[in-house]
Design a protein around this motif. Sequence first.
Motif, PDB file in Angstrom:
ATOM      1  N   ASP A  29      29.695  44.408  30.717  1.00  0.00           N
ATOM      2  CA  ASP A  29      29.571  43.253  29.838  1.00  0.00           C
ATOM      3  C   ASP A  29      28.610  43.552  28.694  1.00  0.00           C
ATOM      4  N   PHE A  53      33.737  37.500  36.067  1.00  0.00           N
ATOM      5  CA  PHE A  53      34.338  37.243  34.750  1.00  0.00           C
ATOM      6  C   PHE A  53      35.360  36.122  34.888  1.00  0.00           C
ATOM      7  N   HIS A  54      35.563  35.434  33.800  1.00  0.00           N
ATOM      8  CA  HIS A  54      36.525  34.344  33.872  1.00  0.00           C
ATOM      9  C   HIS A  54      37.571  34.555  32.800  1.00  0.00           C
ATOM     10  N   ALA A  55      38.604  35.248  33.173  1.00  0.00           N
ATOM     11  CA  ALA A  55      39.645  35.569  32.210  1.00  0.00           C
ATOM     12  C   ALA A  55      40.935  34.861  32.584  1.00  0.00           C
ATOM     13  N   GLN A 132      43.118  42.260  33.257  1.00  0.00           N
ATOM     14  CA  GLN A 132      42.734  41.119  32.444  1.00  0.00           C
ATOM     15  C   GLN A 132      42.040  41.623  31.198  1.00  0.00           C
ATOM     16  N   LEU A 134      39.360  40.495  28.304  1.00  0.00           N
ATOM     17  CA  LEU A 134      38.379  39.555  27.762  1.00  0.00           C
ATOM     18  C   LEU A 134      37.901  40.144  26.435  1.00  0.00           C
ATOM     19  N   ASN A 135      37.041  39.438  25.727  1.00  0.00           N
ATOM     20  CA  ASN A 135      36.556  39.952  24.452  1.00  0.00           C
ATOM     21  C   ASN A 135      35.983  41.348  24.600  1.00  0.00           C
TER      22      ASN A 135
END
Lengths: 293, 112, 292
Positions: A29, A53-55, A132, A134-135
């Motif tokens: 992260d 993480f929340h993807a 997944q 994420l940014n």
Amino acid sequence: MTNSGIFKLAIASGKGGTGKTLLSTNLADYLARKQAVLLADLDVEEPNDALFFHAENKVITPQYKMIPDWQSDRCTLCGDCTRQCKFHAVIRLGEFITVFNELCHSCYACSDLCPEQALPMKPYRMGETRHQILNGLQLIESRLDVGQEQAVPLIHATQKYICELESKPAIQILDCPPGTSCPVVAAVDGADLVLLVTEPTPFGLNDLKLAVETMRQIDKAFAVVINRQGMGDDAVENWCKSENITVAARIPYDRQLAEQYAAAKLAWCDNTALEEALEELALFIQQKQVQYA
Amino acid sequence: MRIAFTSVGTNWDAQIDPRFGRTAFLVLFNEETAQLEAVDNSGVQADAHGAGTAMAQRIYELHPDVLITGNGPGDTASKALKNLHMRIYVEAHNMSLKEAYEKYKKQELTAL
Amino acid sequence: MREIIVLSGKGGTGKTSVTAALGVLAAGKAVIADCDVDAANMHLLMQPVVLKKEAFFSGELAEIDPEACINCGKCEEVCHFDAIHQGFEKYETQPLRCEGCGYCEVVCPTNAISMHARRSGDFFVSTARTGDPMAHARLDAGADNSGKLVAKVKEEAKKLGNQHQRDLILVDGAPGIGCPVVSSLAGANYVVLVTEPSASGLHDLKRLVEVLQKFRLQAGCIINKADLNPDQAEALRTFSIENNIDLLGEIPYDSAFTAAMIQGKTIVESDNQLKQVMNSIYISIQHKINVL
């Protein structure tokens, strides 16, 4: 470097519970703020990086291994296959040859050596890979199906999955299974550098020694990260010094960090000590990247 | 009836071995002929994995009507034994074969 | 003789420290068996004097006789584990990659390849510093764990128990939920689960309990670092009650836990709150199994 400027960093430890997942998730992260990062959870029996993480938008790919599929009409029950299989995965039960997928190592011996070609290899589902995005962070997690015991084939399949990705981040972090047995050896295969996470206690030192022995046997470059620094004594630090092993970072002992981890929260952005440790580690990784390039 | 016991020894006074795949011996009692016969299972000790399925294959070859053991077969071996229609009694560890057989006769053993 | 197995699913929950503390409380009555052969740490707290040491072999390994090898490469062709390559002169096997399937042995036209028992660690019989007999083992780096070494440690512990007329075998069980765990459960009378309040702690506990239920084993749960996350601790309690798992006690997150380890001691050997907690856990276990 393995190929085309990609740096593969494996995070491993001699035993579970030393902070492998804490480091993998926070480091990924942290680095992802500035560059594209891939985090792969290869602890396929117990993957939990994704909890942090929340993807949305998962891509789920089933993973298969090859196992023999008995063709009763061609079989003469000669028993060659059951004698050949060293894992007792192919056994004769009365008039039936039964294959136990969970025990099969996919060595192909029974299949290739069957005089009647009665055991052709067929794909069999062992688990799945979840991907997944994420940014700035690609998160890949593989999980064995319930009842499957062999981690190595799924680890290999996941490594293949990563190799075949279209866009490959230049930094890949591999969260390895705990211990020093075959799954770890498989997971660190292809890594440019292994970080061994330990804690400054007698148990931590004992397990670190085993992990170091394993890395030396397979000729892997490695460095140590001491988690919960200050919780115990200096024995790990001193041993690393005497063995000429680099301690790449130290994460201070902090109850709040343990609480955040238990609650599955990424802690680096509101924990200065952890952020500093990650910064130090990022510099270390950068140096290694330049060295290998 | 032919009754099989997982056993640490070869006679009636031996203890039941709680293990299925890695039992020391498989002892067979034939009620018709009153004969007791022991099969040595030390061969499996060399194998790292698959002790349970190897034992399942043995049991198919010997086809007893009843199996008396300790913990009972694990998942994989249970699957293998499903089609055999053999009655399995468990939790007979901490007793000798003789005690286990008497309990079986009085229907005091736990059926699987 | 009764057998208690201590298990934890994931690592780092304090399983070994708890087992060693129970070992100290049961001194004079117990045999200690360390079946956590992957990360065997019990000896650090029990400081055993080794009486007997022997090499342990498990599974097989292919070896190529360079005299007989004609460099035909058939072995490399059939090996699915990338474990055989041409060396300086003749073909060589890589022990860490070889899975011991024996396919190469069958296809070698000159019988240059043979399968050998694979050394995977050492096995010990010792006397712990409590005076009790102890069976333990250590896997070599990179060696594969299996039920086999665990079975061996337990078998030896049982023998020691009979020899020394002990009431109790105290087993530090294998990690995870796989074959070594099933192997360490054989013959168990009671299972002590050491867990911690985190999402993965609960997840692992659930999977372990599934395994225990298959073998109809009675179990009790110790929540370590119980105050670290009240919500997760509550979830562990609820799960235990719903699944008929005895709640044996809760150990607070306390630096004394590590301090004891640093001194090579167990948590019941210095004066702190942990000692009282462990004492009461020990008494609960005594009630559950009616011995000691």
